[in-house]
Structures are given as structure tokens and as C-alpha cells.
Design a protein around this motif. Sequence first.
Motif, short mmCIF file in Angstrom:
data_model
loop_
_atom_site.label_atom_id
_atom_site.label_comp_id
_atom_site.label_asym_id
_atom_site.label_seq_id
_atom_site.Cartn_x
_atom_site.Cartn_y
_atom_site.Cartn_z
N SER A 82 -37.49 160.93 -21.20
CA SER A 82 -36.88 161.05 -19.79
C SER A 82 -38.05 161.32 -18.73
O SER A 82 -39.09 161.10 -19.17
CB SER A 82 -36.05 162.40 -19.88
OG SER A 82 -36.87 163.47 -19.68
N ARG A 83 -37.23 160.89 -17.51
CA ARG A 83 -38.38 160.93 -16.41
C ARG A 83 -39.11 162.09 -16.47
O ARG A 83 -40.38 162.44 -15.91
CB ARG A 83 -37.71 160.73 -15.15
CG ARG A 83 -38.50 160.32 -13.90
CD ARG A 83 -37.69 159.99 -12.76
NE ARG A 83 -37.21 158.57 -13.04
CZ ARG A 83 -37.59 157.50 -12.95
NH1 ARG A 83 -38.95 157.32 -12.72
NH2 ARG A 83 -37.36 156.38 -13.47
N ARG A 84 -38.23 163.61 -16.50
CA ARG A 84 -39.17 164.86 -16.38
C ARG A 84 -39.99 164.81 -17.70
O ARG A 84 -41.06 165.50 -17.41
CB ARG A 84 -37.87 165.76 -16.58
CG ARG A 84 -38.60 167.26 -16.72
CD ARG A 84 -37.42 168.02 -16.74
NE ARG A 84 -36.51 168.20 -15.34
CZ ARG A 84 -35.46 169.05 -15.10
NH1 ARG A 84 -35.11 169.88 -16.03
NH2 ARG A 84 -34.89 168.93 -13.95
N SER A 85 -39.61 164.45 -18.78
CA SER A 85 -40.55 164.60 -19.83
C SER A 85 -41.88 163.66 -19.62
O SER A 85 -42.96 164.15 -20.27
CB SER A 85 -39.81 164.48 -21.45
OG SER A 85 -39.50 163.12 -21.38
N SER A 86 -41.45 162.72 -19.26
CA SER A 86 -42.68 161.71 -19.02
C SER A 86 -43.72 162.37 -17.97
O SER A 86 -45.05 162.22 -18.00
CB SER A 86 -42.15 160.28 -18.42
OG SER A 86 -41.37 159.60 -19.49
#
Length: 327
Positions: free
Chosen positions: A266-270
Motif C-alpha cells: 500500500s502507499r502507507r507500507s511503501s
Amino acid sequence: MQHLDLKVVEQARAWLSQGETVWFCTVLSTFGSSPREPGSMFVARADGRHVGSLSGGCVEEDFLECLGEGAFNQPAQRLRYGSRDGQGGNRVALPCGGTLDVLIERMRPDRDNLEHMDTLLATLRGQQVRTRQVALESGEKTFVDEEGVGPRVVDSDSGRSVSIRVGPAARLIIAGISTVSIACAEFAKALGYEVIVCDPREEALDNAPVEGARVEPVLPSVYIASPGACHAATAVVALTHDPRIDDLAMIEAVNTPAFYLGVMGSRRSSEARAERLRRSGGLSEQEITRIHMPIGLALGSKTPAEIALAVMADIVRVQRGRARDRL
């Protein structure tokens, strides 16, 4: 360069070594609808056995029929399919009024042709880009080293020779086995990529029978760092959600000439991964910007197959030099 073309050259080399004459064909130019781009390869024997494709069906059928009738006896010749001017192979009408120019080389099983195929094979398997120059009157063939820029096929000013740029076959290295990895490998094979899947976990390897893909039972980072693993036609993707596999793979991949690097998440995990790569991996901002995080096109993908489709679509986009805002 598609992995299919590598198979064509491998088969041509094998037939020559068995004492067979082969007809080695290269797509020179296309206009209108054509499923194969300039530089694509096809090889056939007099008995009709063949590997590769020129158009996806109709052209190959006509070519093999003509070959069986004793045509194409010159060392090298150029043939146009779909022509409306009474010239070339106009027995075949291509879709959308398209035309297809093909170089046909009749290669006898002699030492010069075997050595030429050896050099072509080494080029497709290695990291060096070369131009294959073919004289149309004599069929004489030579190789010239080059930097790999510009069109794949160029006609000489005199029209007496053609130059065909060849380089490493497109390769996809998949770091880690997952349901998305398996789907991605299947898409990549259909697109003509050489597929290499790396994972040291025995339990993962038991669930990864990907027909036609090479499986390396080692840490992806170890394989990626090995000599010759990555060249300029290589894409490296990490699709496990496991930082021990994904992060280490990217730390090594940024040091290679691979044209595409990407990690699923996801964008957050990225964003969290980018911070880890800065802090623990020592990557610079320039190196981090090379990595597509999140990976793939924003298609709203949910299933493994949809995610894999988004990943491969983005790889093809970058390979073709198409900006996201031009889609």
C-alpha cells in the motif's frame, strides 16, 4: 527483445548443428495492424518445422507454403506482405490494410553460419548490445558493437543492406513466491519474458510450479547480486510483503542496470519501506526514486491476477517509454 526470439535463435543453431539448412526471418518494418514488432524473429526448415512468428498466423502459413514449393533460394532477400502495388507476398491481406516487410536469410549448415548464430545467442543471453548487418545481395552478415539506442531496424541509404539491433532478451526476476508472483510469472511468459523466480523457502517452493519459469532456491538478493543476473532489459519485482525478502532484493537491485524495479504494498507500507531503505539499507533518494512503490498501475486491482496484471502493464509501459499521463 522477447524471450521467444531467444528460442528462435536457439532452435536455428540446433538445426544448423544437425546439418539442416534453415530459413531465418526477421521482421523489418510494419504498417497498420501487426502483432510482432520490427526485429522479431522466425525460423523454419524445408519440411515445415518452425519456431517463432511473424504475424500471428497468416503470413507464416503463406511463407511455409511457398517454402515447400521451393521458393526463397537466395542467400538473403526482402519480401513484403500485404502490398497493394502488385509487389511482394500479396497473396496475403493483412488486417486493417497493414503491410509487413520481412528479411529472409537462407542459411546453410556451414561454419560461418554456426559462428554467426553463436554470436547472436551470446548477445541475447548477455549484456552487450550489437547491430547485425546483412547485405541483401550476398547475404554476408557481420556484427558491430553499439550502445543500444535508436530504432531496431535501419535500412542503408543505398537499400542494399539492413542493420538490426539485437540485445538481451527481456527478463523478469521475481523476488519471492506468492499468489501474485505466480500470476505475474504467467502473464510475463505470455508477454515473451524470460522469467526467473527466486525464493529460499522450501514451503514456498512446494507451491510454485510455474511451467517455463526458472526457479532459483536462493535469497533473491543473492541472485540479483550475482554476475550477469540483471541487464538493461531486466525488470525486478518483489511481491511477498516480507521485508526480509523484498527490502534486501531492492537494496541489491538499485545497483544493477535493470530498467524497472518495483515492490508490492500500500502507499502507507511503501512510505515505511522507503524509510527503512534509507535508514537500514543506506539508499540515497535517487536510488529510492528508481523503485516503483506502490508497484503497478492504479487499476483498482483486488485479486492476485488483477494485481499481477497491473504490475506487468506498468512494466510494459516503462519498457515502451510511455509516461503515465499519456495512458
